[in-house]
Design an enzyme around this catalytic site. Structure first.
Site, PDB file in Angstrom:
ATOM      1  N   PHE A 151       0.998  -1.237  -0.166  1.00  0.00           N
ATOM      2  CA  PHE A 151       0.033  -0.073   0.127  1.00  0.00           C
ATOM      3  C   PHE A 151       0.853   1.206  -0.080  1.00  0.00           C
ATOM      4  O   PHE A 151       1.528   1.398   1.095  1.00  0.00           O
ATOM      5  CB  PHE A 151      -1.194   0.147   1.276  1.00  0.00           C
ATOM      6  CG  PHE A 151      -1.902   1.169   1.275  1.00  0.00           C
ATOM      7  CD1 PHE A 151      -2.793   1.127   0.581  1.00  0.00           C
ATOM      8  CD2 PHE A 151      -1.384   2.436   1.821  1.00  0.00           C
ATOM      9  CE1 PHE A 151      -3.855   2.435   0.362  1.00  0.00           C
ATOM     10  CE2 PHE A 151      -2.405   3.672   1.978  1.00  0.00           C
ATOM     11  CZ  PHE A 151      -3.403   3.769   1.000  1.00  0.00           C
ATOM     12  N   ASP A 237       9.395   2.919   1.302  1.00  0.00           N
ATOM     13  CA  ASP A 237       8.162   3.551   1.951  1.00  0.00           C
ATOM     14  C   ASP A 237       7.966   3.257   3.522  1.00  0.00           C
ATOM     15  O   ASP A 237       7.596   2.281   3.834  1.00  0.00           O
ATOM     16  CB  ASP A 237       6.978   3.020   1.410  1.00  0.00           C
ATOM     17  CG  ASP A 237       5.720   3.907   1.715  1.00  0.00           C
ATOM     18  OD1 ASP A 237       5.752   4.622   2.781  1.00  0.00           O
ATOM     19  OD2 ASP A 237       4.708   3.650   1.254  1.00  0.00           O
ATOM     20  N   LYS A 267       2.938  10.196   7.746  1.00  0.00           N
ATOM     21  CA  LYS A 267       2.161   9.802   9.153  1.00  0.00           C
ATOM     22  C   LYS A 267       2.838  10.371  10.597  1.00  0.00           C
ATOM     23  O   LYS A 267       2.361  11.510  10.690  1.00  0.00           O
ATOM     24  CB  LYS A 267       2.123   8.239   9.220  1.00  0.00           C
ATOM     25  CG  LYS A 267       1.097   7.780   8.265  1.00  0.00           C
ATOM     26  CD  LYS A 267       0.696   6.473   8.479  1.00  0.00           C
ATOM     27  CE  LYS A 267      -0.624   6.308   7.778  1.00  0.00           C
ATOM     28  NZ  LYS A 267      -0.512   5.239   6.295  1.00  0.00           N
TER      29      LYS A 267
HETATM   30  C1  PLP Z   1      -0.663   5.624   4.931  1.00  0.00           C
HETATM   31  C2  PLP Z   1       0.435   5.075   4.197  1.00  0.00           C
HETATM   32  C3  PLP Z   1       0.631   5.816   2.890  1.00  0.00           C
HETATM   33  C4  PLP Z   1      -0.439   6.998   2.396  1.00  0.00           C
HETATM   34  O1  PLP Z   1      -0.375   8.082   3.030  1.00  0.00           O
HETATM   35  P1  PLP Z   1      -1.271   9.258   3.054  1.00  0.00           P
HETATM   36  O2  PLP Z   1      -0.924  10.150   4.126  1.00  0.00           O
HETATM   37  O3  PLP Z   1      -2.630   8.713   3.596  1.00  0.00           O
HETATM   38  O4  PLP Z   1      -1.262   9.742   1.745  1.00  0.00           O
HETATM   39  C5  PLP Z   1       1.640   5.211   2.203  1.00  0.00           C
HETATM   40  N1  PLP Z   1       2.550   4.377   2.603  1.00  0.00           N
HETATM   41  C6  PLP Z   1       2.117   3.744   3.319  1.00  0.00           C
HETATM   42  C7  PLP Z   1       3.035   2.564   3.821  1.00  0.00           C
HETATM   43  C8  PLP Z   1       1.047   4.170   4.440  1.00  0.00           C
HETATM   44  O5  PLP Z   1       1.002   3.379   5.460  1.00  0.00           O
END
Ligand code: PLP
Length: 426
Positions: A151, A237, A267
């Site tokens: 994701f 990520d 986050k």
């Molecule tokens: C939450 C998340 C995203 C997206 O972040 P947003 O601030 O909602 O756009 C991307 N990558 C990972 C691993 C995430 O947990």
């Protein structure tokens, strides 16, 4: 319910304040329905606790999905935000600000980034991954590898890297060239990289949204070695796993010696204020975007930077990384012990304060609902996994209270699941 109606009966909202039921009605009539029905209307938070519009208190074990690193209304965050709000909030990227520079330097230092590294600030995780995607394109190579169950966000580029078809397919065509590989399959990775035309491999050290799935042992190290050998970028990520969540500043630091080419954050970085960042490691990755090729209006504004500096400062000063490591280990031990006595719990996985508790039956949504009734906020990362990503300031006693409550929550969840099955039958 009409707009003029005052709080519905049975709520304990303060006089003059709208009650939860009224607010829920107004929500459904005014918001685009992408999030489903909100579970509660929350009005206030302090530390690890939040309160809903009916005055009910909850222990926040989700931290706004791994965002509220210091919990709610932390005095250091409030002070930094208030001070900066009264000093300078936004100036655009035609100008630099001291807070922005300081934050960039601090992130590079925490990431042990070599000389020639750089930072680009964003406002969210998906935007950080968009930037990373564009950096990958600038290598001139056509293919990008991502992992199954990944994701990476909801905007078009990040979505193209996201494995879940339900998220992706309704929005095709997406930016092309992305291929998905099974996580942990080193031979498949080697074969995919062999032609020498791969721009980047993008992965999460722990796949959070898919159910808190850590990468199989040895995979991250192999990914680093293989991408380096074949001239592809390794893009990590760390939107969910970064900023202390796993007990290190960044999750890849748990695998000694692994240094990515690009790392994306968001986050926890602002502790609730929307800020993200992309770090490029070394001159090659940093030089891929040239002047004018990317930009942002809000990204790196002095308010977000000041708040983020406060979050990072408090994590360091209060040794919250130590707290995360201790409590993560303790939680894992307790849940494992419980799993030994209660067959409904099959295990626990993750690192630090990003943990997934796995269930034998697909009743995680019912457990989440029962937990909410009992005053705990968590979420179902998938039908058999409960995700915990509490504020890093949480205490052992607070986590214990949840583990102790878990068997009773499972009782109620099983009952709720059985009731729905009965309803469907009748
Ligand atoms: C939450 C998340 C995203 C997206 O972040 P947003 O601030 O909602 O756009 C991307 N990558 C990972 C691993 C995430 O947990």
């Amino acid at each position: 319910m009409s707009e003029t109606q005052t709080p519905v009966q049975g709520t304990t909202a303060a006089p003059g304040e709208p009650g939860a039921q009224e607010l829920a009605g107004r929500y459904s009539r005014s918001m685009i329905g992408v999030f489903g029905t909100p579970q509660r209307v929350l009005v206030r938070g302090e530390g690890t606790r939040v309160w809903d519009a009916d005055g009910k208190e909850y222990l926040d074990l989700l931290g706004g999905i791994a965002v509220n690193a210091l919990g709610h209304a932390h005095p250091d965050v409030v002070a930094a935000m208030t001070k900066q709000a009264g000093t300078l909030v936004h100036v655009s990227n035609f100008f630099a600000t001291p807070t922005q520079i300081e934050l960039a330097e601090r992130l590079l230092q925490l990431a042990a980034a070599p000389e020639g590294s750089g930072v680009f600030f964003t406002n969210s995780g998906t935007e950080s991954n968009e930037a990373a995607f564009k950096i990958a394109r600038r290598t001139g190579r056509p293919r990008i590898l991502a992992l199954e169950n990944s994701f990476h966000g909801r905007t078009m580029g990040a979505l193209a890297l996201t494995h879940k078809e339900a998220y992706r397919v309704p929005f095709e065509p997406l930016p092309g060239g992305v291929e998905f590989l099974p996580a942990g399959d080193i031979a498949a990775l080697e074969a995919a990289l062999a032609p020498g035309d791969v721009a980047a491999l993008v992965l999460e050290p722990i796949q959070g949204e898919a159910g808190v799935l850590p990468l199989p042992e040895g995979y991250l190290r192999a990914a680093r070695e293989l991408t380096a050998r074949h001239g592809a970028l390794l893009i990590l990520d760390e939107v969910q796993t970064g900023v202390g969540r796993t007990g290190e500043w960044f999750a890849h630091q748990r695998t000694g010696g692994v240094v990515p080419d690009v790392m994306t954050l968001a986050k926890g970085l602002g502790g609730g204020f929307p800020i993200g960042a992309v770090l490029t490691f070394g001159e090659h990755a940093t030089g891929l975007l040239s002047p004018g090729q990317h930009g942002t209006t809000f990204g790196g504004n002095p308010l977000g930077a000041a708040v983020s500096l406060a979050v990072l400062g408090t994590i360091a000063e209060d040794d919250l990384l130590g707290n995360v490591r201790t409590l993560g280990g303790r939680l894992q031990a307790q849940v494992s012990e419980l799993a030994g006595r209660d067959a409904r719990i099959t295990g626990v996985r993750g690192a630090g304060l990003l943990q997934g508790i796995t269930l034998a039956a697909p009743i995680a949504p019912q457990v989440v609902a029962a937990a909410l009734e009992a005053g705990f906020i968590l979420n179902a990362a998938n039908p058999t996994t409960l995700r915990l990503a509490p504020p890093l300031i949480i205490t052992g006693e607070e986590l214990d209270s949840f583990v102790e409550a878990l068997p009773a929550l499972l009782d109620r969840a099983e009952q709720a699941a059985a009731d729905t099955t009965d309803e469907k039958r009748s």
